[in-house]
Design an enzyme around this catalytic site. Structure first.
Site, PDB file in Angstrom:
ATOM      1  N   SER A  49      32.338  30.718  29.936  1.00 18.13           N
ATOM      2  CA  SER A  49      32.687  30.928  28.390  1.00 18.13           C
ATOM      3  C   SER A  49      32.990  29.448  27.447  1.00 18.13           C
ATOM      4  O   SER A  49      32.466  27.953  28.350  1.00 18.13           O
ATOM      5  CB  SER A  49      33.978  31.608  28.181  1.00 18.13           C
TER       6      SER A  49
HETATM    7  N1  SAH Z   1      35.863  32.721  33.149  1.00 15.24           N
HETATM    8  C1  SAH Z   1      34.456  32.537  34.065  1.00 15.24           C
HETATM    9  C2  SAH Z   1      33.417  33.708  33.285  1.00 15.24           C
HETATM   10  C3  SAH Z   1      32.489  33.993  33.746  1.00 15.24           C
HETATM   11  S1  SAH Z   1      31.613  35.516  33.143  1.00 15.24           S
HETATM   12  C4  SAH Z   1      33.347  31.639  33.365  1.00 15.24           C
HETATM   13  O1  SAH Z   1      34.465  30.871  32.471  1.00 15.24           O
HETATM   14  O2  SAH Z   1      33.135  30.394  33.873  1.00 15.24           O
HETATM   15  C5  SAH Z   1      32.511  37.109  33.899  1.00 15.24           C
HETATM   16  C6  SAH Z   1      31.996  36.968  35.379  1.00 15.24           C
HETATM   17  O3  SAH Z   1      33.525  38.670  35.613  1.00 15.24           O
HETATM   18  C7  SAH Z   1      30.750  37.146  35.570  1.00 15.24           C
HETATM   19  O4  SAH Z   1      31.258  35.958  36.877  1.00 15.24           O
HETATM   20  C8  SAH Z   1      30.981  38.886  36.493  1.00 15.24           C
HETATM   21  O5  SAH Z   1      30.298  38.747  38.177  1.00 15.24           O
HETATM   22  C9  SAH Z   1      32.292  38.772  36.495  1.00 15.24           C
HETATM   23  N2  SAH Z   1      32.607  40.275  36.649  1.00 15.24           N
HETATM   24  C10 SAH Z   1      32.349  41.487  36.104  1.00 15.24           C
HETATM   25  N3  SAH Z   1      32.788  42.406  37.368  1.00 15.24           N
HETATM   26  C11 SAH Z   1      33.771  42.579  37.636  1.00 15.24           C
HETATM   27  C12 SAH Z   1      34.441  42.785  38.827  1.00 15.24           C
HETATM   28  N4  SAH Z   1      34.117  44.179  38.505  1.00 15.24           N
HETATM   29  N5  SAH Z   1      34.638  42.491  39.289  1.00 15.24           N
HETATM   30  C13 SAH Z   1      35.048  40.912  39.646  1.00 15.24           C
HETATM   31  N6  SAH Z   1      33.991  40.089  38.909  1.00 15.24           N
HETATM   32  C14 SAH Z   1      33.801  40.689  37.610  1.00 15.24           C
END
Ligand code: SAH
Length: 214
Positions: A49
């Protein structure tokens, strides 16, 4: 200073972000962009993000140092590490196993020992560890937060989650006031990857498009 100028006033949030080196969470070929206020790809079609959004979500959680925090969407692990500096323990769930393994390397490297992370479907929350003081979801829910996340929040607890309605995403804050009553506030428009059910499949995981730091 940029985050402060953008309206992030919580000094504990600013100093937690100062303590987490963002460059180790982004692909090698993008390290020169690690301190720009933009989201960057981390592989498997996912993104780390934008720093301002990390700061705004963390600030909206109003975390206390005794809090037990649940994070859905570990991704790179960057947001997880920021949370770990502010609370007692972070429980984090990621549906892409390869991303989780890479994030765990970073927790180890930064010597953050108050993080427990698993591969799983965060839409179900983490019943064995519930209830939580705070819950943060970093992927976008369709219409409403998954009910288990609202259920697994303590009374007085706060959930921050992007929600999509009518093609737009908004960052929403739920404060639990009673068993089934919430004060809801829209914070700002955002753009997140979708919250998806189930663990990622092997073919989803094959999409290994960026070289991450060792
Ligand atoms: N906070 C992270 C943002 C990653 S993007 C950072 O700063 O790097 C969002 C993430 O949510 C992705 O890696 C995606 O695979 C995950 N995601 C989506 N649906 C999900 C679910 N049901 N359970 C766990 N993770 C999930």
């Amino acid at each position: 200073m940029h985050l402060r100028a953008m309206g992030i006033a919580a000094t504990d949030v600013l100093s937690a972000m100062e303590r987490v080196p963002r460059e180790i969470f982004v692909p090698a070929q993008m390290q020169d962009q690690a301190y720009e206020d933009i989201a960057l790809p981390i592989g498997r079609g996912q993104t780390i993000s934008q720093p301002f959004v990390v700061a705004a979500m963390t600030q909206a959680l109003e975390i206390g140092d005794r809090d037990k925090v649940l994070e859905i969407g570990t991704g790179s692990g960057y947001q997880t590490c920021v949370l770990a500096h502010l609370c007692r323990r972070v429980y984090s769930i990621e549906r892409h196993k390869p991303l989780l393994l890479q994030a765990e390397k970073m927790f180890h490297r930064l010597k953050l020992h108050n993080i427990t992370a698993i591969a799983g479907d965060g839409m179900k929350g983490w019943p064995d560890q519930a209830p939580f003081d705070r819950i943060i979801c970093t992927a976008c829910a369709q219409g409403e937060p998954p009910p288990p996340l609202l259920d697994q929040l303590k009374t007085g607890g706060i959930l921050v989650i992007p929600v999509a309605t009518g093609g737009h995403q908004v960052l929403r804050r739920y404060k639990k006031e009673g068993d089934d009553t919430f004060a809801v506030k829209d914070l700002m428009p955002v753009r997140f990857v979708p919250l998806l059910p189930h663990l990622a499949t092997a073919s989803e995981n094959e999409n290994d498009d960026y070289a991450m730091p060792a």
